[in-house]
Write an enzyme that holds these catalytic residues in place. Structure first.
Site, PDB file in Angstrom:
ATOM      1  N   HIS A  56      -8.081  59.190 102.489  1.00 46.69           N
ATOM      2  CA  HIS A  56      -7.944  59.650 103.881  1.00 46.69           C
ATOM      3  C   HIS A  56      -6.546  60.212 104.108  1.00 46.69           C
ATOM      4  CE1 HIS A  56      -6.265  55.609 104.172  1.00 46.69           C
ATOM      5  NE2 HIS A  56      -5.846  55.841 105.405  1.00 46.69           N
ATOM      6  N   HIS A  58      -3.840  59.615 105.991  1.00 44.60           N
ATOM      7  CA  HIS A  58      -2.600  58.970 106.427  1.00 44.60           C
ATOM      8  C   HIS A  58      -1.449  59.178 105.446  1.00 44.60           C
ATOM      9  CE1 HIS A  58      -4.819  56.165 109.417  1.00 44.60           C
ATOM     10  NE2 HIS A  58      -4.399  57.280 109.982  1.00 44.60           N
ATOM     11  N   ASP A  60       0.929  57.403 104.267  1.00 43.51           N
ATOM     12  CA  ASP A  60       1.217  56.450 103.191  1.00 43.51           C
ATOM     13  C   ASP A  60       0.199  56.546 102.046  1.00 43.51           C
ATOM     14  OD1 ASP A  60      -0.546  55.361 105.199  1.00 43.51           O
ATOM     15  OD2 ASP A  60      -0.325  53.386 104.291  1.00 43.51           O
ATOM     16  N   HIS A  61      -0.743  57.494 102.160  1.00 46.24           N
ATOM     17  CA  HIS A  61      -1.708  57.746 101.081  1.00 46.24           C
ATOM     18  C   HIS A  61      -1.552  59.144 100.492  1.00 46.24           C
ATOM     19  CE1 HIS A  61      -4.205  54.124 102.097  1.00 46.24           C
ATOM     20  NE2 HIS A  61      -3.424  54.241 103.158  1.00 46.24           N
ATOM     21  N   HIS A 114     -11.855  53.962 110.079  1.00 48.13           N
ATOM     22  CA  HIS A 114     -10.388  53.816 110.116  1.00 48.13           C
ATOM     23  C   HIS A 114      -9.797  55.174 110.496  1.00 48.13           C
ATOM     24  CE1 HIS A 114      -6.294  52.887 108.953  1.00 48.13           C
ATOM     25  NE2 HIS A 114      -6.322  53.811 108.019  1.00 48.13           N
ATOM     26  N   ASP A 131      -8.313  52.316 103.162  1.00 52.16           N
ATOM     27  CA  ASP A 131      -8.022  51.409 104.271  1.00 52.16           C
ATOM     28  C   ASP A 131      -9.272  51.038 105.066  1.00 52.16           C
ATOM     29  OD1 ASP A 131      -5.400  51.660 103.511  1.00 52.16           O
ATOM     30  OD2 ASP A 131      -4.741  52.740 105.304  1.00 52.16           O
ATOM     31  N   HIS A 169      -3.957  48.230 100.311  1.00 52.19           N
ATOM     32  CA  HIS A 169      -2.827  47.439 100.831  1.00 52.19           C
ATOM     33  C   HIS A 169      -2.934  45.975 100.403  1.00 52.19           C
ATOM     34  CE1 HIS A 169      -0.917  50.279 103.700  1.00 52.19           C
ATOM     35  NE2 HIS A 169      -2.135  50.776 103.824  1.00 52.19           N
TER      36      HIS A 169
HETATM   37 ZN   LIG Z   1      -4.729  54.497 106.700  1.00 57.68          ZN
END
Ligand SMILES: [Zn+2]
Length: 257
Positions: A56, A58, A60-61, A114, A131, A169
């Site tokens: 996805h 975001h 941090d990915h 999410h 996530d 995570h």
């Molecule tokens: Zn995420």
């Protein structure tokens, strides 16, 4: 063993999963939120990455993608409906593709909620679920709806029990504290807490974990269980008609926990 899966810690609590074929020193990178750790590891081990898989949008990915593509010039697989940097292979539910260097066939699952377009990658009873599902928890609603995330978790629940869950995570202990507040009488929760504490003391990941285990203590996979419904009714003061209602109020409860 010629194939291994390495969780590369990234940022404060992310894992970048590296799927490595040691027989030809190639690897696939899942959700590179950073690049330097991947590059250092590949340099040290003389491994050639061959593809990036993204669950996805975001940061941090995805924030490591551009640097990795510049250096290795490799394809980027990701959700068709989300803005993913350098995306070359947009994917949707039920799409299939192969990574010949690792002899892996992947199937795509739509597991939105999410984020609205979040996808999962399924191969050989392993699910890279980003996530969407965490051990003892699930993702927050940051784009999709409760109904969508509930349906996605149901979709994951229908996979074989032995499916190994590779989350993005290390949230497990925090999630278990919430799980215990919801179901204080569930002994599987305390057993998992003891197990994860021992792993974390050795700085080992609590992941992957089997779907079968998750169904025993993850409240977000247990929203049709009487004990979870009862707890959610008491906490929210709301009428709960079904599993989806239970999920919605459970997610809100966790947001404020
Ligand atoms: Zn995420």
């Amino acid at each position: 063993m010629t194939m291994t899966l390495k969780p590369l810690p990234s940022l404060s609590d992310n894992y970048i999963w590296l799927f490595i074929n040691h027989s030809n020193s190639t690897a696939v990178i899942v959700d590179p939120g950073t690049a330097a750790g991947c590059e250092n590891f590949f340099d040290q081990e003389s491994i050639q990455p061959v593809a990036i898989l993204v669950t996805h949008r975001h940061w941090d990915h995805v924030n490591g993608i551009e640097q990795l593509v510049q250096r290795y010039n490799i394809p980027v697989f990701g959700p068709a409906t989300e803005p993913i940097p350098c995306l070359t292979n947009p994917l949707s539910h039920d799409d299939r593709f192969s990574i010949p260097e690792l002899k892996l066939d992947f199937q795509i699952l739509d597991i939105g909620g999410h984020t609205e377009g979040h996808i999962g990658y399924l191969t050989n009873n392993k699910l890279f679920c980003g996530d969407t599902l965490f051990s003892a928890g699930c993702g927050r609603l940051l784009g999709g709806t409760a109904a969508q995330l509930h349906a996605s978790l149901n979709r994951i629940s229908q996979l074989p029990d032995e499916t190994a869950i590779y989350c993005a995570h290390e949230y497990t202990l925090d999630n278990l504290r919430f799980a215990q507040a919801v179901e204080p009488g569930n002994t599987d929760i305390q057993n998992r807490i003891d197990e994860v504490k021992a792993l974390r003391r050795e700085n080992l990941p609590s992941l992957p974990v089997s779907l079968q285990m998750e169904k025993r203590y993850n409240p977000f996979l247990r929203t049709s269980q009487e004990s979870v419904m009862q707890a959610v009714v008491e906490h929210s003061g709301q009428q709960i008609e079904n599993s989806e209602d239970c999920f919605r109020y459970l997610r809100m409860w966790k947001d404020g926990f």
